[in-house]
Enzyme design. Structure first.
Site, PDB file in Angstrom:
ATOM      1  N   CYS A  74       0.835  -1.202   0.000  1.00 35.17           N
ATOM      2  CA  CYS A  74       0.000   0.000   0.000  1.00 35.17           C
ATOM      3  C   CYS A  74       0.872   1.256   0.000  1.00 35.17           C
ATOM      4  O   CYS A  74       1.628   1.476  -0.930  1.00 35.17           O
ATOM      5  CB  CYS A  74      -0.991  -0.036   1.156  1.00 35.17           C
ATOM      6  SG  CYS A  74      -2.363   1.154   0.965  1.00 35.17           S
ATOM      7  N   HIS A  87      -3.637  -4.947  -0.226  1.00 35.99           N
ATOM      8  CA  HIS A  87      -3.218  -5.488   1.069  1.00 35.99           C
ATOM      9  C   HIS A  87      -3.269  -7.011   1.015  1.00 35.99           C
ATOM     10  O   HIS A  87      -4.354  -7.594   1.139  1.00 35.99           O
ATOM     11  CB  HIS A  87      -4.149  -4.987   2.183  1.00 35.99           C
ATOM     12  CG  HIS A  87      -3.964  -3.554   2.532  1.00 35.99           C
ATOM     13  ND1 HIS A  87      -3.108  -3.142   3.522  1.00 35.99           N
ATOM     14  CD2 HIS A  87      -4.517  -2.426   2.016  1.00 35.99           C
ATOM     15  CE1 HIS A  87      -3.148  -1.819   3.616  1.00 35.99           C
ATOM     16  NE2 HIS A  87      -3.993  -1.361   2.705  1.00 35.99           N
ATOM     17  N   GLU A 129      -2.399  -9.084   3.266  1.00 34.80           N
ATOM     18  CA  GLU A 129      -2.819  -9.614   4.572  1.00 34.80           C
ATOM     19  C   GLU A 129      -4.322  -9.559   4.761  1.00 34.80           C
ATOM     20  O   GLU A 129      -4.854 -10.180   5.693  1.00 34.80           O
ATOM     21  CB  GLU A 129      -2.100  -8.861   5.693  1.00 34.80           C
ATOM     22  CG  GLU A 129      -2.635  -7.485   6.024  1.00 34.80           C
ATOM     23  CD  GLU A 129      -2.171  -6.377   5.074  1.00 34.80           C
ATOM     24  OE1 GLU A 129      -2.454  -5.204   5.348  1.00 34.80           O
ATOM     25  OE2 GLU A 129      -1.505  -6.703   4.064  1.00 34.80           O
TER      26      GLU A 129
END
Length: 220
Positions: A83, A198, A200
């Protein structure tokens, strides 16, 4: 056991990134480093980031992470940016009236604009799009890379951002998507791979990318 340092320069909650790494690499040391000393000896670096680019750049420089990152690049350590962690590696951002970034990649970071419209690649052509861009987008893998291993081309990843890196036709763009404009979903050069999305927060595809990062030699 290898050491994976997640750089904490005061920008955002990093626990989701640490937790995801612990999930895919339970036998490795995951170090949340808020100083260069805490990152010393790391075998690979994850550079996250959320928030305004001026604050992110100031935090990154003030904590002393810039020379750490540049030394890691020169040493060939595998590096993953996420990001704003990707955007700070670009040349310059339009955010905050213009902010110089690290200039590791030559591309600029641009604002989506106040009147962003859908294109045929997104959906009903002409409808107004919300900024920031928040949600799941399909990512086209524009070049082969070890971090794409086991991830189907066109898989969806989760994005949250108001600024973007244009998907110019060059070999550093590793993945692209479209949100009113074509944008770089991932960039790569040598031992660096960086994503606008992202991983994650991107379910199985994101976890696979993180798993690939843990096993990556740093060579494309």
């Amino acid at each position: 056991m290898q050491k994976i340092a997640v750089l904490d320069y005061g920008m955002g909650n990093l626990h989701s990134a640490v937790s995801a790494l612990q999930q895919v690499a339970p036998d490795e040391e995951i170090a949340l480093a808020s100083t260069p000393a805490q990152a010393q000896g790391a075998d690979r670096l994850l550079v996250p980031g959320v928030g305004a680019i001026r604050d992110c750049m100031a935090g990154f420089v003030e904590t002393g992470f810039e020379p750490l990152l540049r030394d890691a690049i020169d040493a060939g350590l595998p590096i993953l940016g996420v990001c704003v962690g990707m955007q700070i590696m670009m040349r310059r951002s339009e955010e905050n009236d213009g902010v110089d970034c690290l200039d590791i990649f030559p591309q600029p970071v641009k604002f989506f604009g106040d009147d962003l419209r859908e294109t045929e690649a997104v959906g009903a052509c002409g409808s107004r799009l919300k900024v920031p861009h928040m949600g799941w987008n399909r990512v086209e893998q524009t070049r082969e890379h070890p971090l794409w291993a086991g991830i189907e081309n066109g898989s969806r990843f989760y994005f949250v951002h108001s600024y973007y890196v244009p998907a110019d036709d060059n070999d550093q763009v590793a993945g692209r998507t479209d949100y009113g404009v074509p944008l770089a979903a991932a960039v790569a050069r040598e031992n660096i791979f960086a994503t606008q999305f992202h991983p994650e927060k991107s379910a199985d595809a994101g976890l696979q990318l993180l798993k690939n990062f843990v096993g990556w030699s740093g060579r494309a």
